[in-house]
Write a protein that holds these residues in place. Sequence first.
Motif, short mmCIF file in Angstrom:
data_model
loop_
_atom_site.label_atom_id
_atom_site.label_comp_id
_atom_site.label_asym_id
_atom_site.label_seq_id
_atom_site.Cartn_x
_atom_site.Cartn_y
_atom_site.Cartn_z
N ASP A 77 0.82 -1.20 0.00
CA ASP A 77 0.00 0.00 0.00
C ASP A 77 0.87 1.27 0.00
O ASP A 77 1.71 1.46 0.89
CB ASP A 77 -0.90 -0.03 1.24
N VAL A 78 0.65 2.10 -0.99
CA VAL A 78 1.52 3.25 -1.21
C VAL A 78 1.47 4.25 -0.04
O VAL A 78 2.51 4.79 0.36
CB VAL A 78 1.12 3.96 -2.53
N GLU A 79 0.28 4.47 0.50
CA GLU A 79 0.17 5.45 1.59
C GLU A 79 0.95 4.99 2.81
O GLU A 79 1.65 5.79 3.45
CB GLU A 79 -1.29 5.67 1.97
N THR A 80 0.81 3.72 3.14
CA THR A 80 1.55 3.19 4.30
C THR A 80 3.05 3.29 4.04
O THR A 80 3.83 3.72 4.90
CB THR A 80 1.16 1.70 4.56
N ALA A 81 3.45 2.89 2.84
CA ALA A 81 4.88 2.93 2.50
C ALA A 81 5.41 4.35 2.61
O ALA A 81 6.46 4.58 3.22
CB ALA A 81 5.08 2.38 1.09
N ASP A 82 4.69 5.30 2.06
CA ASP A 82 5.17 6.68 2.07
C ASP A 82 5.19 7.26 3.48
O ASP A 82 6.14 7.96 3.87
CB ASP A 82 4.30 7.56 1.16
N HIS A 108 5.76 5.81 6.20
CA HIS A 108 6.83 5.26 7.04
C HIS A 108 8.15 5.11 6.28
O HIS A 108 9.06 4.45 6.75
CB HIS A 108 6.38 3.92 7.63
N ARG A 109 8.20 5.74 5.11
CA ARG A 109 9.41 5.70 4.28
C ARG A 109 9.92 4.28 4.03
O ARG A 109 11.13 3.99 4.10
CB ARG A 109 10.51 6.55 4.89
N ILE A 110 8.94 3.38 3.79
CA ILE A 110 9.29 1.99 3.52
C ILE A 110 9.60 1.84 2.04
O ILE A 110 8.73 2.05 1.19
CB ILE A 110 8.15 1.06 3.96
N ARG A 111 10.82 1.50 1.74
CA ARG A 111 11.26 1.25 0.38
C ARG A 111 12.59 0.52 0.45
O ARG A 111 13.12 0.29 1.54
CB ARG A 111 11.40 2.55 -0.41
N ARG A 112 13.13 0.15 -0.71
CA ARG A 112 14.41 -0.54 -0.70
C ARG A 112 15.50 0.51 -0.82
O ARG A 112 15.48 1.33 -1.73
CB ARG A 112 14.43 -1.56 -1.85
N TYR A 113 16.42 0.53 0.12
CA TYR A 113 17.52 1.50 0.12
C TYR A 113 18.82 0.88 -0.42
O TYR A 113 19.53 1.52 -1.18
CB TYR A 113 17.75 2.05 1.53
N GLY A 114 19.09 -0.37 -0.02
CA GLY A 114 20.33 -1.01 -0.46
C GLY A 114 21.51 -0.54 0.38
O GLY A 114 21.50 0.57 0.94
N PHE A 115 22.51 -1.42 0.52
CA PHE A 115 23.69 -1.12 1.37
C PHE A 115 24.97 -1.59 0.68
O PHE A 115 24.90 -2.04 -0.45
CB PHE A 115 23.51 -1.79 2.74
N HIS A 116 26.09 -1.45 1.38
CA HIS A 116 27.42 -1.77 0.82
C HIS A 116 27.69 -0.94 -0.44
O HIS A 116 28.49 -1.33 -1.30
CB HIS A 116 27.54 -3.26 0.42
N GLY A 117 27.02 0.22 -0.56
CA GLY A 117 27.11 0.99 -1.80
C GLY A 117 28.52 1.48 -2.12
O GLY A 117 28.91 1.53 -3.28
N THR A 118 29.29 1.81 -1.07
CA THR A 118 30.66 2.29 -1.30
C THR A 118 31.46 1.18 -1.99
O THR A 118 32.24 1.43 -2.91
CB THR A 118 31.31 2.68 0.04
N SER A 119 31.23 -0.05 -1.55
CA SER A 119 31.92 -1.19 -2.14
C SER A 119 31.41 -1.46 -3.57
O SER A 119 32.21 -1.65 -4.50
CB SER A 119 31.72 -2.42 -1.26
N HIS A 120 30.10 -1.45 -3.76
CA HIS A 120 29.56 -1.70 -5.11
C HIS A 120 30.06 -0.65 -6.10
O HIS A 120 30.36 -0.97 -7.25
CB HIS A 120 28.02 -1.73 -5.07
#
Length: 413
Positions: free
Chosen positions: A169-174, A176-188
């Motif tokens: 549900d888009v409203e709930t996601a927005d 609570h800022r629920i989304r995919r952020y991803g990590f280890h970005g400096t390494s990638h």
Amino acid sequence: MTASRVLVLNSGSSSVKYQLLDMRDGSRLAVGLVERIGEETSRLVHTPLAGDGAGKRERTGPIADHAAALKAVAEELTHDGLGLDSPELAAIGHRVVHGGLKFTAPTVITDEVMAEIERLVPVAPLHNPANITGIRTAQALRPDLPQVAVFDTAFHTTMPEYAARYAIDVETADAHRIRRYGFHGTSHAYVSRKAAELLGRAPEDVNVIVLHLGNGASASAVAGGRCVDTSMGLTPLEGLVMGTRSGDIDPAVTFHLKRVAGMSEDDVDVLLNKKSGLVGLCGDNDMREIRRRIDEGDRSARLAFEIYVHRLKKYIGAYYAVLGRVDAVVFTAGVGENAAPVREAAVAGLEELGLVVDTDLNAVRSDEPRIVSPDHARVAVAVVPTDEELEIARQTFALVDAGPDDAGRPAGA
Ligand SMILES: Nc1ncnc2c1ncn2[C@@H]1O[C@H](COP(=O)(O)OP(=O)(O)O)[C@@H](O)[C@H]1O
Ligand SMILES: CC(=O)OP(=O)(O)O
Ligand SMILES: [Mg+2]
């Protein structure tokens, strides 16, 4: 003399990795690691590479917390004539795991920046608290110096919405800022750029799949130097099987455990983050130990390895489809750089996709970036040692070396 040194702190949940570098040439002056912080058997391994120090030194015995760990690191550096009081130190760079969507680039740490990093603690509970302690301790030691945060999430902020959003549900996601952020970005980011160099091409011209396989593990699809998908999500729990984390599971497992096994929210959190992955499957999270057990015929170690590799293979296939054309599949971090059997098993059976390893090349142990597929292979399989600390130092120095603005603040403040 202008200050040209940068101290980099990579504070993990129970460890601190650090490097002191001279950014005139990127050379290392000292490197080290404090591990098992908070236990009786803490260990500091310090290697001076310049200054008055000679050879690797080790300290064992309890180091209570991150503040005590950093104090011990500062003492070791002082012992070598490389102390934090040096006028040659230009800045301290910190790895910060979760930066949400706000931080797309390295950032000089102010009170507002700290407040945002603190706000993100619930979505990086193993990492952001340690990063915060590292920053506070460093600020106390050198209040006059710029402290710079380099975020794991920054490289992934280029992901298209359709890859970053969950289908909820888009409203709930927005809200609570629920989304995919991803990590280890400096390494990638670092590894995908190095892979392009290894292929002799510009980063804009190559599509690569990067497999960062350390204790935490993640995959990313990088098209022309930009991240278009990655396996970690709202938190560093999603995706690949890791040392102690489950990676992908049906989220219904969590309510099932609460309803049927009477587990609390925190119990499930600990189960999935600390008691799952390789350690949950076979009791060991070190790939060296798992391989040794497999060689002795241990079945649970073998099954753990098979589950780990099966997940890896699924992500290679998925990101192949996301990218359409792949120039290289690149392995990095502790497991990716060292475990030849993982690399071999992950691409086994993918010949139709142009993926093969050369057994002899794959068996070579080296600290250098290298291609381990045969010359004729359509897609290069490569090993590129990651260097998050060097990348953090470069980004930190680039920010502070741009010079103060009219108000005397360092650039980016
Ligand atoms: N020689 C090796 N062979 C196989 N696996 C290794 C080897 N050296 C390290 N590893 C693996 O790498 C892991 C640590 O990776 P690393 O990238 O240092 O993790 P992190 O930065 O998340 O602490 C170890 O837990 C172990 O599984
Ligand atoms: C984000 C993450 O999983 O980091 P690490 O591999 O250092 O635990
Ligand atoms: Mg790591």
